[in-house]
Design a protein around this motif. Sequence first.
Motif, PDB file in Angstrom:
ATOM      1  N   ASP A   4     138.539 124.218  77.710  1.00 25.18           N
ATOM      2  CA  ASP A   4     137.861 124.572  76.356  1.00 25.18           C
ATOM      3  C   ASP A   4     136.427 124.802  76.472  1.00 25.18           C
ATOM      4  O   ASP A   4     135.681 123.745  76.632  1.00 25.18           O
ATOM      5  CB  ASP A   4     138.272 123.899  75.098  1.00 25.18           C
ATOM      6  CG  ASP A   4     137.623 124.282  73.802  1.00 25.18           C
ATOM      7  OD1 ASP A   4     136.722 124.996  73.759  1.00 25.18           O
ATOM      8  OD2 ASP A   4     138.155 123.801  72.907  1.00 25.18           O
ATOM      9  N   VAL A   5     136.065 126.037  76.917  1.00 20.97           N
ATOM     10  CA  VAL A   5     134.835 126.205  77.124  1.00 20.97           C
ATOM     11  C   VAL A   5     133.585 125.892  76.250  1.00 20.97           C
ATOM     12  O   VAL A   5     132.759 125.243  76.365  1.00 20.97           O
ATOM     13  CB  VAL A   5     134.418 127.780  77.566  1.00 20.97           C
ATOM     14  CG1 VAL A   5     133.072 128.166  77.810  1.00 20.97           C
ATOM     15  CG2 VAL A   5     135.424 128.061  78.878  1.00 20.97           C
ATOM     16  N   GLU A   6     133.998 125.952  74.964  1.00 23.79           N
ATOM     17  CA  GLU A   6     132.907 125.624  73.743  1.00 23.79           C
ATOM     18  C   GLU A   6     132.744 124.047  73.797  1.00 23.79           C
ATOM     19  O   GLU A   6     131.846 123.709  73.595  1.00 23.79           O
ATOM     20  CB  GLU A   6     133.486 126.155  72.621  1.00 23.79           C
ATOM     21  CG  GLU A   6     133.046 127.621  72.441  1.00 23.79           C
ATOM     22  CD  GLU A   6     131.571 128.123  72.772  1.00 23.79           C
ATOM     23  OE1 GLU A   6     130.753 127.257  72.183  1.00 23.79           O
ATOM     24  OE2 GLU A   6     131.301 129.092  73.678  1.00 23.79           O
ATOM     25  N   ALA A   7     134.052 123.236  73.784  1.00 27.49           N
ATOM     26  CA  ALA A   7     133.957 122.180  73.575  1.00 27.49           C
ATOM     27  C   ALA A   7     133.187 121.519  74.912  1.00 27.49           C
ATOM     28  O   ALA A   7     132.583 120.446  74.933  1.00 27.49           O
ATOM     29  CB  ALA A   7     135.453 121.317  73.667  1.00 27.49           C
ATOM     30  N   PHE A   8     133.533 122.093  76.174  1.00 26.96           N
ATOM     31  CA  PHE A   8     132.942 121.616  77.330  1.00 26.96           C
ATOM     32  C   PHE A   8     131.421 121.983  77.190  1.00 26.96           C
ATOM     33  O   PHE A   8     130.576 120.930  77.636  1.00 26.96           O
ATOM     34  CB  PHE A   8     133.423 122.669  78.516  1.00 26.96           C
ATOM     35  CG  PHE A   8     132.862 121.993  79.919  1.00 26.96           C
ATOM     36  CD1 PHE A   8     133.564 120.974  80.603  1.00 26.96           C
ATOM     37  CD2 PHE A   8     131.815 122.942  80.374  1.00 26.96           C
ATOM     38  CE1 PHE A   8     132.913 120.675  81.915  1.00 26.96           C
ATOM     39  CE2 PHE A   8     131.553 122.514  81.829  1.00 26.96           C
ATOM     40  CZ  PHE A   8     132.292 121.374  82.591  1.00 26.96           C
ATOM     41  N   ARG A   9     130.920 123.054  76.746  1.00 29.22           N
ATOM     42  CA  ARG A   9     129.433 123.441  76.697  1.00 29.22           C
ATOM     43  C   ARG A   9     129.008 122.229  75.769  1.00 29.22           C
ATOM     44  O   ARG A   9     127.761 121.766  75.795  1.00 29.22           O
ATOM     45  CB  ARG A   9     129.188 124.631  75.837  1.00 29.22           C
ATOM     46  CG  ARG A   9     127.787 124.929  75.775  1.00 29.22           C
ATOM     47  CD  ARG A   9     127.691 126.209  75.159  1.00 29.22           C
ATOM     48  NE  ARG A   9     128.700 127.450  75.224  1.00 29.22           N
ATOM     49  CZ  ARG A   9     128.450 128.298  76.126  1.00 29.22           C
ATOM     50  NH1 ARG A   9     127.606 128.277  76.938  1.00 29.22           N
ATOM     51  NH2 ARG A   9     129.669 129.032  76.347  1.00 29.22           N
ATOM     52  N   LYS A  10     129.607 121.967  74.492  1.00 24.11           N
ATOM     53  CA  LYS A  10     129.171 120.758  73.799  1.00 24.11           C
ATOM     54  C   LYS A  10     128.753 119.325  74.547  1.00 24.11           C
ATOM     55  O   LYS A  10     127.573 118.726  74.239  1.00 24.11           O
ATOM     56  CB  LYS A  10     129.667 120.700  72.286  1.00 24.11           C
ATOM     57  CG  LYS A  10     129.718 121.917  71.552  1.00 24.11           C
ATOM     58  CD  LYS A  10     130.577 121.748  70.385  1.00 24.11           C
ATOM     59  CE  LYS A  10     130.511 123.018  69.372  1.00 24.11           C
ATOM     60  NZ  LYS A  10     131.429 123.009  68.211  1.00 24.11           N
ATOM     61  N   MET A  46     126.614 126.577  82.427  1.00 24.96           N
ATOM     62  CA  MET A  46     126.551 126.330  80.952  1.00 24.96           C
ATOM     63  C   MET A  46     125.038 125.763  80.850  1.00 24.96           C
ATOM     64  O   MET A  46     124.337 126.799  79.703  1.00 24.96           O
ATOM     65  CB  MET A  46     127.205 125.070  80.777  1.00 24.96           C
ATOM     66  CG  MET A  46     128.668 124.932  80.527  1.00 24.96           C
ATOM     67  SD  MET A  46     129.311 126.144  79.118  1.00 24.96           S
ATOM     68  CE  MET A  46     129.888 127.575  80.158  1.00 24.96           C
ATOM     69  N   LEU A  47     124.364 125.584  81.749  1.00 27.31           N
ATOM     70  CA  LEU A  47     122.936 125.319  81.549  1.00 27.31           C
ATOM     71  C   LEU A  47     122.083 126.359  81.686  1.00 27.31           C
ATOM     72  O   LEU A  47     121.003 126.550  81.372  1.00 27.31           O
ATOM     73  CB  LEU A  47     122.443 124.090  82.746  1.00 27.31           C
ATOM     74  CG  LEU A  47     123.029 122.559  82.383  1.00 27.31           C
ATOM     75  CD1 LEU A  47     122.621 121.728  83.270  1.00 27.31           C
ATOM     76  CD2 LEU A  47     122.979 122.353  80.740  1.00 27.31           C
ATOM     77  N   HIS A  48     122.634 127.374  82.841  1.00 24.38           N
ATOM     78  CA  HIS A  48     121.867 128.534  83.266  1.00 24.38           C
ATOM     79  C   HIS A  48     121.771 129.384  81.844  1.00 24.38           C
ATOM     80  O   HIS A  48     120.769 130.185  81.608  1.00 24.38           O
ATOM     81  CB  HIS A  48     122.678 129.330  84.110  1.00 24.38           C
ATOM     82  CG  HIS A  48     121.712 130.672  84.659  1.00 24.38           C
ATOM     83  ND1 HIS A  48     120.549 130.587  85.287  1.00 24.38           N
ATOM     84  CD2 HIS A  48     122.078 131.949  84.530  1.00 24.38           C
ATOM     85  CE1 HIS A  48     120.354 131.859  85.352  1.00 24.38           C
ATOM     86  NE2 HIS A  48     121.325 132.663  84.806  1.00 24.38           N
ATOM     87  N   GLY A  49     122.793 129.235  81.017  1.00 23.35           N
ATOM     88  CA  GLY A  49     123.112 130.162  79.815  1.00 23.35           C
ATOM     89  C   GLY A  49     122.459 129.242  78.654  1.00 23.35           C
ATOM     90  O   GLY A  49     122.368 129.988  77.718  1.00 23.35           O
TER      91      GLY A  49
END
Length: 103
Positions: A4-10, A46-49
């Motif tokens: 889950d990309v959004e959960a991963f990002r958080k 995620m960090l690059h973005g």
Amino acid sequence: MAVDVEAFRKEVYNVVASIPFGKVLSYGQIAWLVGCPNHSRLVGRMLHGAAESEGLPCHRVVNNVGRLAPGWIKQRLLLEEEGVTFRPNGCVDMKKWQWKLDE
């Protein structure tokens, strides 16, 4: 394993936000901490973005041997301002500066 990309990002942002001044973590360590040990490249994406407005200390994230992000000259300057030193090959000395989670 689907992520889950959004959960991963958080989760990634939370870990990065908690890295103490003068310490570093690797992309792989962050991936492991958020429960996705095989997704270190996704951590990098995620960090690059991450927008500068996020206020994340992304400069404290390096690769597993302490190499800095390619093309980000300011990263070294930011780490040096925090007292982080570098080996002759230009990599962060991970034995000295890696955040030990029990600190």
